[in-house]
Design an enzyme around this catalytic site. Structure first.
Site, PDB file in Angstrom:
ATOM      1  N   HIS A  34       0.828  -1.178  -0.044  1.00 47.20           N
ATOM      2  CA  HIS A  34      -0.190   0.091   0.099  1.00 47.20           C
ATOM      3  C   HIS A  34       0.881   1.126   0.108  1.00 47.20           C
ATOM      4  O   HIS A  34       1.706   1.479   0.835  1.00 47.20           O
ATOM      5  CB  HIS A  34      -0.905  -0.052   1.090  1.00 47.20           C
ATOM      6  CG  HIS A  34      -1.993   1.151   1.130  1.00 47.20           C
ATOM      7  ND1 HIS A  34      -1.685   2.266   1.688  1.00 47.20           N
ATOM      8  CD2 HIS A  34      -3.333   1.144   0.619  1.00 47.20           C
ATOM      9  CE1 HIS A  34      -2.659   2.938   1.395  1.00 47.20           C
ATOM     10  NE2 HIS A  34      -3.679   2.422   0.929  1.00 47.20           N
ATOM     11  N   ASP A 184      -7.365   5.269   4.162  1.00 50.59           N
ATOM     12  CA  ASP A 184      -7.643   5.251   2.936  1.00 50.59           C
ATOM     13  C   ASP A 184      -7.713   3.650   2.394  1.00 50.59           C
ATOM     14  O   ASP A 184      -8.507   3.418   1.633  1.00 50.59           O
ATOM     15  CB  ASP A 184      -6.393   5.602   2.186  1.00 50.59           C
ATOM     16  CG  ASP A 184      -6.462   5.071   0.547  1.00 50.59           C
ATOM     17  OD1 ASP A 184      -7.182   6.069  -0.103  1.00 50.59           O
ATOM     18  OD2 ASP A 184      -5.413   4.659   0.199  1.00 50.59           O
TER      19      ASP A 184
END
Length: 228
Positions: A34, A184
């Protein structure tokens, strides 16, 4: 896998009380590359590297350290080592491969063979070779605990005899960049409409653990329920 099995047990008990199909389960099960995670690690590494004199900075060896696994677990096909390595490689890409690096493993217990090389042994052997600028990066941990504050700081660095040149990168802890990454990640997961990855339903090639098999069936059910 023990944590996943316990999570499944909790889920099954809750459904037993609420009734089958009354709870929608959603699992964020893997995120080794990520961007927010990678950027936070890279930023913390850059801060630690800045503590070295400029002429030595690019030659400091980055030692990424993750919790090891017994080789019996590795040999049955557990994806953990590959996913940790994916994080390491993504971080090094973000750093533009500014330094030499290695991935090593810590927290071995018991006499059986574990995935290596061990972090403490790696530090000792590099120092014996004359490489004393070493940066330890707890890559598979998100917060400080006994394996960073004691094992790395006290045992590995404290016993190295070179606490001035062997340094540890700060853990992610409450870093705002990391918290934003988690937010997120959660939002992207919910927006995707995918309950959990197909990886969660796949048993390791050599898995013989029936408890693991039951947990995998649960995750396959989570995938199927969303598909319906």
């Amino acid at each position: 896998m023990v944590l996943l099995e316990r999570a499944v047990e909790v889920a099954q008990r809750l459904e037993g009380k609420a009734g089958p199909g009354t709870i929608d389960w959603s699992v964020i099960d893997r995120w080794p590359a990520h961007p927010g995670l990678v950027n936070t690690f890279a930023s913390n590494i850059e801060k630690t590297l800045a503590e070295y004199p400029e002429e030595r900075r690019s030659k400091a060896v980055l030692l990424f350290s993750a919790h090891s696994l017994p080789m019996t677990v590795v040999n049955r096909g557990d994806p953990y080592p590959a996913e940790v390595a994916a994080t390491v490689y993504a971080v090094m890409q973000r750093l533009k491969f500014s330094n030499p690096y290695r991935l090593c493993w810590q927290s071995q217990v018991g006499p059986q063979p574990w995935l290596g090389p061990q972090t403490q042994t790696s530090v000792e052997e590099y120092i014996s070779k004359g490489q004393k600028d070493l940066v330890l990066i707890p890559i598979a941990f998100t917060s400080d605990h006994i394996e960073t504050l004691f094992e790395l700081d006290k045992e590995v660095i404290g016993e190295s005899g070179h606490a001035d040149t062997v340094k540890r990168v700060e853990s992610l802890n409450g870093n705002p960049m990391f918290i934003e990454a988690l937010a997120d990640l959660a939002k992207s997961h919910l927006d995707s409409g995918i309950a959990c990855s197909y990886q969660m339903g796949l048993r390791c090639p050599g898995c013989k653990n029936e408890r693991c098999a039951e947990s995998k069936k649960f995750f396959v059910g989570v995938q199927d329920s969303l598909a319906v």
